[in-house]
Design a protein around this motif. Structure first.
Motif, PDB file in Angstrom:
ATOM      1  N   UNK A 279     -16.006   8.151 -32.208  1.00  0.00           N
ATOM      2  CA  UNK A 279     -15.438   9.454 -31.861  1.00  0.00           C
ATOM      3  C   UNK A 279     -14.441   9.269 -30.723  1.00  0.00           C
ATOM      4  N   UNK A 280     -13.621  10.275 -30.544  1.00  0.00           N
ATOM      5  CA  UNK A 280     -12.669  10.242 -29.447  1.00  0.00           C
ATOM      6  C   UNK A 280     -13.396  10.335 -28.110  1.00  0.00           C
ATOM      7  N   UNK A 281     -12.854   9.587 -27.138  1.00  0.00           N
ATOM      8  CA  UNK A 281     -13.347   9.724 -25.768  1.00  0.00           C
ATOM      9  C   UNK A 281     -12.154   9.751 -24.826  1.00  0.00           C
ATOM     10  N   UNK A 282     -12.407  10.097 -23.593  1.00  0.00           N
ATOM     11  CA  UNK A 282     -11.299  10.240 -22.638  1.00  0.00           C
ATOM     12  C   UNK A 282     -10.626   8.912 -22.351  1.00  0.00           C
ATOM     13  N   UNK A 283     -11.363   7.821 -22.433  1.00  0.00           N
ATOM     14  CA  UNK A 283     -10.737   6.518 -22.241  1.00  0.00           C
ATOM     15  C   UNK A 283      -9.720   6.233 -23.338  1.00  0.00           C
ATOM     16  N   UNK A 284     -10.095   6.508 -24.585  1.00  0.00           N
ATOM     17  CA  UNK A 284      -9.169   6.262 -25.679  1.00  0.00           C
ATOM     18  C   UNK A 284      -7.946   7.162 -25.613  1.00  0.00           C
ATOM     19  N   UNK A 285      -8.141   8.442 -25.278  1.00  0.00           N
ATOM     20  CA  UNK A 285      -7.003   9.355 -25.181  1.00  0.00           C
ATOM     21  C   UNK A 285      -6.060   8.915 -24.072  1.00  0.00           C
ATOM     22  N   UNK A 286      -6.625   8.547 -22.911  1.00  0.00           N
ATOM     23  CA  UNK A 286      -5.785   8.132 -21.786  1.00  0.00           C
ATOM     24  C   UNK A 286      -4.992   6.874 -22.109  1.00  0.00           C
ATOM     25  N   UNK A 414      -5.570  -0.078 -17.087  1.00  0.00           N
ATOM     26  CA  UNK A 414      -5.281   1.178 -16.358  1.00  0.00           C
ATOM     27  C   UNK A 414      -6.520   2.059 -16.188  1.00  0.00           C
ATOM     28  N   UNK A 415      -7.314   2.189 -17.239  1.00  0.00           N
ATOM     29  CA  UNK A 415      -8.526   3.005 -17.155  1.00  0.00           C
ATOM     30  C   UNK A 415      -9.549   2.370 -16.215  1.00  0.00           C
ATOM     31  N   UNK A 416      -9.669   1.061 -16.256  1.00  0.00           N
ATOM     32  CA  UNK A 416     -10.598   0.372 -15.372  1.00  0.00           C
ATOM     33  C   UNK A 416     -10.205   0.551 -13.916  1.00  0.00           C
ATOM     34  N   UNK A 417      -8.900   0.580 -13.651  1.00  0.00           N
ATOM     35  CA  UNK A 417      -8.431   0.816 -12.288  1.00  0.00           C
ATOM     36  C   UNK A 417      -8.813   2.218 -11.813  1.00  0.00           C
ATOM     37  N   UNK A 418      -8.675   3.206 -12.695  1.00  0.00           N
ATOM     38  CA  UNK A 418      -9.073   4.568 -12.334  1.00  0.00           C
ATOM     39  C   UNK A 418     -10.577   4.667 -12.061  1.00  0.00           C
ATOM     40  N   UNK A 419     -11.387   3.979 -12.849  1.00  0.00           N
ATOM     41  CA  UNK A 419     -12.830   4.029 -12.655  1.00  0.00           C
ATOM     42  C   UNK A 419     -13.237   3.371 -11.341  1.00  0.00           C
ATOM     43  N   UNK A 425      -7.056  10.609  -6.241  1.00  0.00           N
ATOM     44  CA  UNK A 425      -5.595  10.764  -6.343  1.00  0.00           C
ATOM     45  C   UNK A 425      -4.882   9.431  -6.200  1.00  0.00           C
ATOM     46  N   UNK A 426      -5.353   8.589  -5.284  1.00  0.00           N
ATOM     47  CA  UNK A 426      -4.722   7.288  -5.073  1.00  0.00           C
ATOM     48  C   UNK A 426      -4.790   6.446  -6.341  1.00  0.00           C
ATOM     49  N   UNK A 427      -5.841   6.639  -7.132  1.00  0.00           N
ATOM     50  CA  UNK A 427      -5.958   5.898  -8.380  1.00  0.00           C
ATOM     51  C   UNK A 427      -4.866   6.276  -9.367  1.00  0.00           C
ATOM     52  N   UNK A 428      -4.565   7.574  -9.487  1.00  0.00           N
ATOM     53  CA  UNK A 428      -3.503   8.002 -10.400  1.00  0.00           C
ATOM     54  C   UNK A 428      -2.126   7.560  -9.896  1.00  0.00           C
ATOM     55  N   UNK A 430      -1.548   4.748  -8.179  1.00  0.00           N
ATOM     56  CA  UNK A 430      -1.457   3.322  -8.493  1.00  0.00           C
ATOM     57  C   UNK A 430      -1.254   3.087  -9.984  1.00  0.00           C
ATOM     58  N   UNK A 431      -1.877   3.898 -10.814  1.00  0.00           N
ATOM     59  CA  UNK A 431      -1.688   3.753 -12.262  1.00  0.00           C
ATOM     60  C   UNK A 431      -0.247   4.091 -12.641  1.00  0.00           C
ATOM     61  N   UNK A 432       0.359   5.065 -11.981  1.00  0.00           N
ATOM     62  CA  UNK A 432       1.772   5.385 -12.244  1.00  0.00           C
ATOM     63  C   UNK A 432       2.665   4.213 -11.889  1.00  0.00           C
ATOM     64  N   UNK A 433       2.406   3.585 -10.730  1.00  0.00           N
ATOM     65  CA  UNK A 433       3.178   2.398 -10.335  1.00  0.00           C
ATOM     66  C   UNK A 433       2.933   1.267 -11.327  1.00  0.00           C
ATOM     67  N   UNK A 434       1.694   1.118 -11.740  1.00  0.00           N
ATOM     68  CA  UNK A 434       1.363   0.070 -12.706  1.00  0.00           C
ATOM     69  C   UNK A 434       2.063   0.296 -14.044  1.00  0.00           C
ATOM     70  N   UNK A 435       2.201   1.548 -14.466  1.00  0.00           N
ATOM     71  CA  UNK A 435       2.901   1.839 -15.722  1.00  0.00           C
ATOM     72  C   UNK A 435       4.374   1.453 -15.638  1.00  0.00           C
ATOM     73  N   UNK A 436       4.999   1.703 -14.480  1.00  0.00           N
ATOM     74  CA  UNK A 436       6.408   1.291 -14.312  1.00  0.00           C
ATOM     75  C   UNK A 436       6.539  -0.220 -14.334  1.00  0.00           C
ATOM     76  N   UNK A 437       5.596  -0.931 -13.699  1.00  0.00           N
ATOM     77  CA  UNK A 437       5.624  -2.386 -13.725  1.00  0.00           C
ATOM     78  C   UNK A 437       5.482  -2.903 -15.152  1.00  0.00           C
ATOM     79  N   UNK A 438       4.518  -2.332 -15.926  1.00  0.00           N
ATOM     80  CA  UNK A 438       4.322  -2.760 -17.314  1.00  0.00           C
ATOM     81  C   UNK A 438       5.556  -2.453 -18.165  1.00  0.00           C
TER      82      UNK A 438
END
Length: 457
Positions: A279-286, A414-419, A425-428, A430-438
């Motif tokens: 089934x769908x979960x928030x990790x998969x959607x994210x 990315x999800x593991x970093x958020x967990x 807020x700092x997690x989101x 860092x994930x935004x910065x990580x997305x630009x790097x990727x």
């Protein structure tokens, strides 16, 4: 020593004086601390009450001197004056304890009910009955009182632990001590514990029912489904992200605290959860949104619908979701082994291509040797790559599965970093910065791949 001497009073026909003497000495000879002294005191009390009338009819007179008795004529009774045959001598009968209770079954049952329903208001009634049994009853009657009260409490719905503790403290049951069985047997103690446990379970169930009626959001929906009377689980449960996880969490929590309540839940929902459905979960959607955005901006031309875009999207979907689905759906062992081997080879080549590409990219943008640290840059890149590989490599899975797990962990980073940052807020950020790097890194690697393909004859 007769009863008057034990009680410390003169012979009297006043029963109130006898009771006061008994009550005064009862504080010294308690049945729980001095059972032998208490038994002697109790026998003296019963003896004094029986002889109170005789004391009034034949008052105590001073004894005559021995010499005067010898000189006087004594008219002995016939049964004493004439000696008996030794064979006809009978041993006086010992004192027999009465086991008849000093209360009725209805009285003890009504007291137990009143204690459970309105405990604070009925403690004086408990104390009065206990005092009456202590003053008028023998050891067996007193012990029977404690056991009858415990048995009646164990039959009362709604019995709570604090009430048992209060009654135990007031009556000296000592349920928390190692020798608590001298008043309340272990069977009755277990019955009390089971009744208290049943009360706590019922309170937990009522709380669960209130939550499923009034709670909103995903928790309320999960509770409504678990407590419903549906004959089968609806299909749309799979499409609500995190709903199955929430239902499983609530079932596990109930199982850890009150396992008896599991039988009250909907059996169809429990069977559905035991099957571990996909089934769908928030990790998969994210992760789907994250890598969709990264690929959208990283693909040099053609976008997601280009051949290379479709290939990379397929790799992401396969590593995160499709592989586990395929492995769980296979029933033949040789097909599972074949899938494991192919997956291990594919993911090993994918990791090798990624690390070689990053190393070549770093070398192409590094300054010439001799300038700054340009010659050491490849060494740093290799060290970083080995560190990343070590962080995603798992020894808890079979050897053939380790490359696939490493790729899945890289894609779910990315999800593991958020967990790790507890979704702060700092997690989101860092994930935004990580997305630009990727995005930048993937764009450079794809351009390098296209240049290599164009260079091929």
């Amino acid at each position: 020593m007769n009863g008057w001497q034990v009680l410390g009073i003169e012979p009297t026909s006043d029963e109130s004086l006898i009771r006061r003497a008994y009550a005064r000495l009862l504080k010294v000879h308690r049945p729980d601390s001095d059972p032998q002294g208490y038994q002697q005191l109790r026998e003296a009390f019963d003896w004094a009450k029986n002889h109170a009338g005789a004391a009034e009819a034949e008052p105590y007179t001073q004894l005559q001197p021995v010499a005067e008795l010898q000189d006087s004529a004594i008219d002995w009774p016939e049964e004493i004056a004439e000696p008996h045959d030794e064979s006809s001598h009978t041993v006086p009968q010992s004192y027999a304890f009465s086991v008849m209770p000093l209360y009725s079954e209805q009285e003890i049952a009504e007291l137990a009910t009143a204690l459970v329903e309105k405990s604070a208001q009925n403690f004086p009634a408990l104390q009065r009955l206990h005092q009456r049994v202590s003053e008028e009853g023998n050891l067996l009657q007193q012990q029977q009182f404690h056991q009858d009260l415990a048995a009646s409490l164990a039959e009362q719905p709604g019995l709570q632990d604090w009430l048992v503790e209060q009654v135990s403290e007031r009556l000296g049951w000592q349920l928390e001590s190692y020798n608590s069985g001298h008043l309340i047997p272990e069977t009755l103690q277990r019955a009390l514990d089971e009744r208290v446990r049943a009360t706590e379970a019922e309170k937990a169930w009522q709380k669960l029912m209130a939550e499923q009626r009034h709670a909103g959001g995903q928790s309320g929906l999960a509770l409504k489904l678990l407590c419903s009377d549906r004959a089968a689980a609806p299909f749309w449960i799979r499409l609500v992200p995190g709903l199955l996880d929430k239902m499983s969490q609530q079932v596990n929590q109930l199982w850890s605290t009150f396992p008896d309540l599991i039988d009250r839940l909907n059996p169809a929902m429990l069977d559905f959860l035991r099957e571990r459905p996909r089934a769908l979960n928030w990790q998969g959607v994210f992760l789907l949104v994250f890598w969709g955005v990264v690929l959208k901006w990283a693909l040099p031309q053609g976008g997601l619908l280009s051949p290379i875009g479709l290939a990379i999207s397929g790799v992401v979907i396969y590593s995160l979701w499709l592989y586990d689905l395929m492995l769980s759906s296979l029933r033949r062992s040789w097909l599972m082994k074949l899938l494991l081997v192919l997956d291990s080879l594919f993911c090993s080549l994918l990791l090798l291509a990624l690390f070689v590409g990053v190393l070549m990219l770093a070398s192409s943008v590094a300054p010439p040797k001799g300038e700054s640290i340009g010659g050491l840059l490849p060494v740093f890149i290799i060290a970083i790559e080995l560190l990343v590989l070590w962080s995603v490599w798992s020894k808890a899975v079979p050897g053939l599965r380790r490359p696939g797990v490493a790729v899945a962990r890289l894609l779910s980073s990315p999800w593991r970093l958020l967990k790790v940052l507890d979704f702060e807020t700092i997690g989101f950020v860092l994930v935004s910065v990580y997305s630009m790097f990727c995005t930048v890194l993937l764009n450079k690697l794809l351009n390098q791949l296209l240049a290599f393909i164009a260079w091929l004859p």
